[in-house]
Design a protein around this motif. Structure first.
Motif, PDB file in Angstrom:
ATOM      1  N   ASN A 227       0.817  -1.304  -0.057  1.00  0.00           N
ATOM      2  CA  ASN A 227       0.010   0.002  -0.081  1.00  0.00           C
ATOM      3  C   ASN A 227       0.699   1.115   0.081  1.00  0.00           C
ATOM      4  N   THR A 228       0.282   2.331  -0.633  1.00  0.00           N
ATOM      5  CA  THR A 228       0.665   3.528  -0.628  1.00  0.00           C
ATOM      6  C   THR A 228      -0.439   4.544  -0.098  1.00  0.00           C
ATOM      7  N   ILE A 229       0.038   5.320   0.915  1.00  0.00           N
ATOM      8  CA  ILE A 229      -1.262   6.101   1.515  1.00  0.00           C
ATOM      9  C   ILE A 229      -1.400   7.356   0.941  1.00  0.00           C
ATOM     10  N   VAL A 230      -2.635   7.774   0.508  1.00  0.00           N
ATOM     11  CA  VAL A 230      -2.995   8.922  -0.073  1.00  0.00           C
ATOM     12  C   VAL A 230      -3.495  10.026   0.886  1.00  0.00           C
ATOM     13  N   LEU A 231      -2.797  11.157   1.011  1.00  0.00           N
ATOM     14  CA  LEU A 231      -2.973  12.056   2.116  1.00  0.00           C
ATOM     15  C   LEU A 231      -3.718  13.293   1.328  1.00  0.00           C
ATOM     16  N   GLU A 232      -4.509  14.018   2.020  1.00  0.00           N
ATOM     17  CA  GLU A 232      -5.104  15.220   1.652  1.00  0.00           C
ATOM     18  C   GLU A 232      -4.518  16.491   2.669  1.00  0.00           C
ATOM     19  N   PHE A 233      -3.962  17.433   1.993  1.00  0.00           N
ATOM     20  CA  PHE A 233      -3.638  18.787   2.976  1.00  0.00           C
ATOM     21  C   PHE A 233      -4.872  19.531   3.073  1.00  0.00           C
ATOM     22  N   GLN A 234      -4.777  20.499   3.811  1.00  0.00           N
ATOM     23  CA  GLN A 234      -5.816  21.482   4.314  1.00  0.00           C
ATOM     24  C   GLN A 234      -6.245  22.369   2.876  1.00  0.00           C
ATOM     25  N   ASP A 235      -5.340  22.514   2.132  1.00  0.00           N
ATOM     26  CA  ASP A 235      -5.540  23.313   0.884  1.00  0.00           C
ATOM     27  C   ASP A 235      -6.109  22.323  -0.171  1.00  0.00           C
ATOM     28  N   GLY A 236      -6.470  21.145  -0.177  1.00  0.00           N
ATOM     29  CA  GLY A 236      -7.048  20.138  -0.940  1.00  0.00           C
ATOM     30  C   GLY A 236      -6.071  19.520  -1.764  1.00  0.00           C
ATOM     31  N   ASN A 237      -4.798  19.695  -1.712  1.00  0.00           N
ATOM     32  CA  ASN A 237      -3.728  19.080  -2.318  1.00  0.00           C
ATOM     33  C   ASN A 237      -3.514  17.643  -1.846  1.00  0.00           C
ATOM     34  N   LEU A 238      -3.256  16.690  -3.055  1.00  0.00           N
ATOM     35  CA  LEU A 238      -3.050  15.217  -2.490  1.00  0.00           C
ATOM     36  C   LEU A 238      -1.796  14.871  -2.724  1.00  0.00           C
ATOM     37  N   THR A 239      -1.257  13.964  -1.978  1.00  0.00           N
ATOM     38  CA  THR A 239       0.070  13.389  -2.174  1.00  0.00           C
ATOM     39  C   THR A 239       0.182  11.927  -1.550  1.00  0.00           C
ATOM     40  N   CYS A 240       1.018  11.255  -2.146  1.00  0.00           N
ATOM     41  CA  CYS A 240       1.373   9.761  -1.622  1.00  0.00           C
ATOM     42  C   CYS A 240       2.372   9.704  -0.834  1.00  0.00           C
ATOM     43  N   ILE A 241       2.444   8.640   0.215  1.00  0.00           N
ATOM     44  CA  ILE A 241       3.458   8.582   1.197  1.00  0.00           C
ATOM     45  C   ILE A 241       3.455   6.941   1.468  1.00  0.00           C
ATOM     46  N   HIS A 242       4.734   6.497   1.781  1.00  0.00           N
ATOM     47  CA  HIS A 242       4.535   5.221   2.406  1.00  0.00           C
ATOM     48  C   HIS A 242       4.172   5.086   3.729  1.00  0.00           C
ATOM     49  N   PRO A 243       3.365   3.884   4.262  1.00  0.00           N
ATOM     50  CA  PRO A 243       2.945   4.081   5.515  1.00  0.00           C
ATOM     51  C   PRO A 243       3.973   4.140   6.765  1.00  0.00           C
ATOM     52  N   ALA A 244       5.214   3.180   6.440  1.00  0.00           N
ATOM     53  CA  ALA A 244       6.051   3.347   7.730  1.00  0.00           C
ATOM     54  C   ALA A 244       6.812   4.891   7.779  1.00  0.00           C
ATOM     55  N   TYR A 245       6.656   5.641   6.590  1.00  0.00           N
ATOM     56  CA  TYR A 245       7.383   6.812   6.585  1.00  0.00           C
ATOM     57  C   TYR A 245       6.374   8.016   7.322  1.00  0.00           C
ATOM     58  N   LEU A 246       4.992   7.752   6.924  1.00  0.00           N
ATOM     59  CA  LEU A 246       4.215   8.610   7.738  1.00  0.00           C
ATOM     60  C   LEU A 246       4.252   8.216   9.123  1.00  0.00           C
ATOM     61  N   LYS A 247       4.446   6.992   9.713  1.00  0.00           N
ATOM     62  CA  LYS A 247       4.401   6.639  10.858  1.00  0.00           C
ATOM     63  C   LYS A 247       5.705   7.312  11.621  1.00  0.00           C
ATOM     64  N   GLU A 248       6.700   7.478  10.887  1.00  0.00           N
ATOM     65  CA  GLU A 248       8.007   8.109  11.445  1.00  0.00           C
ATOM     66  C   GLU A 248       7.507   9.432  11.677  1.00  0.00           C
ATOM     67  N   MET A 249       7.022  10.223  10.722  1.00  0.00           N
ATOM     68  CA  MET A 249       6.643  11.590  11.121  1.00  0.00           C
ATOM     69  C   MET A 249       5.842  11.898  12.220  1.00  0.00           C
ATOM     70  N   GLN A 250       5.128  10.980  12.822  1.00  0.00           N
ATOM     71  CA  GLN A 250       4.322  11.214  13.815  1.00  0.00           C
ATOM     72  C   GLN A 250       5.279  11.389  15.161  1.00  0.00           C
ATOM     73  N   SER A 251       6.418  10.932  15.074  1.00  0.00           N
ATOM     74  CA  SER A 251       7.451  10.913  16.245  1.00  0.00           C
ATOM     75  C   SER A 251       7.947  12.487  16.475  1.00  0.00           C
ATOM     76  N   PRO A 252       7.923  12.820  17.725  1.00  0.00           N
ATOM     77  CA  PRO A 252       8.720  14.120  17.944  1.00  0.00           C
ATOM     78  C   PRO A 252      10.137  14.084  17.506  1.00  0.00           C
ATOM     79  N   SER A 253      10.730  13.042  17.573  1.00  0.00           N
ATOM     80  CA  SER A 253      12.194  13.037  17.052  1.00  0.00           C
ATOM     81  C   SER A 253      12.391  13.052  15.852  1.00  0.00           C
TER      82      SER A 253
END
Length: 263
Positions: free
Chosen positions: A74-100
């Motif tokens: 799978n590749t996750i499809v994200l929507e930004f607040q301005d309506g733009n869409l982008t794709c991202i790997h699930p593991a990378y999005l998970k890493e982004m949630q970390s404060p570090s």
């Protein structure tokens, strides 16, 4: 002192990777939660952070792209607040949630500058170019070998949802690498795709979702339902009790069973 990223929208500096075409959307809240668990993301959040080196933005998950021989990746499809869409790997999005993740990105800025300068002043050697070509050749041969093995004896699985009959074999625990814990699953036997020419699948598995739990299933129960089947081997659970361990290889997964009937 390390810089911190402002919690602001910064669409001008964002590079988007929009989906190439149609992508899979969620059938319902349960489907959404099931995928979040599979990706190792929090099921209590409605939005997530998308972080870059100088900013971070709030995004929501609109769906996902499925790829691979049997759509097992799978590749996750994200929507930004301005309506733009982008794709991202699930593991990378998970890493982004970390404060570090913020601190790591800030320190990478100078490192990347140094690497870029080094690449400009130090051309690759002839030996390194030859090694790179050799690696490409080996990788292509391995890819062809894997593709050949996959085609041999592979069931021609339907792409769309189909109607199934099956019998509950047992309940098991399956290790989820994203959230690093065991998930409860249902192992099915005598799985048959009911169509003009019935297709015998054998063993398959599915998540023991809230919908299935309402039926209070037990080994031996005969079911019929609709769903989508993909080739995805059941990962065995870790440190699970013997009754929740499946010894046989279960090669197929059934996603989002619906219209369930128990005989």
């Amino acid at each position: 002192m390390a810089a911190t990223l402002p919690h602001i929208e910064d669409s001008n500096n964002t590079t988007y990777f929009p989906p190439k075409g149609d992508f899979v959307t969620f059938d319902n809240d349960e489907h959404y939660i099931e995928k979040l668990k599979e990706w190792g993301l929090s099921t209590t959040k409605e939005s997530f952070w998308y972080k870059d080196r100088t900013f971070q933005r709030l995004v929501t998950i609109k769906g996902y792209e499925a790829y691979g021989v049997t759509d097992e990746f799978n590749t996750i499809v994200l929507e930004f607040q301005d309506g733009n869409l982008t794709c991202i790997h699930p593991a990378y999005l998970k890493e982004m949630q970390s404060p570090s993740f913020e601190k790591a990105n800030v320190t990478l800025i100078e490192k990347d500058k140094d690497q870029a300068a080094s690449k400009k002043t130090t051309p690759p050697s002839k030996q390194s170019l030859e090694n790179a070509e050799q690696k490409k050749t080996v990788a292509k041969k391995a890819e062809k070998k894997t593709e050949k093995k996959t085609k041999i004896g592979k069931l021609e699985l339907p792409v769309d949802k189909v109607h199934f009959t099956a019998k509950v074999k047992q309940f098991a625990l399956s290790w989820n690498n994203f959230n690093e814990e065991n998930d409860e699953v249902v192992v099915l036997e005598n799985v048959v795709i009911q169509q003009e020419s019935p297709l015998e699948v054998g063993l398959a598995w599915c998540s023991h979702s809230k919908t299935l739990k309402k039926f209070e299933l037990a080994p031996g129960d005969v079911l019929e339902f609709d769903g989508k089947i993909v080739k995805k081997k059941l990962p065995k659970g870790k440190d699970a009790e013997e009754e929740f361990i499946i010894e046989e290889a279960v090669p197929y997964k059934i996603n989002n069973p619906s219209k369930i009937k128990k005989e």
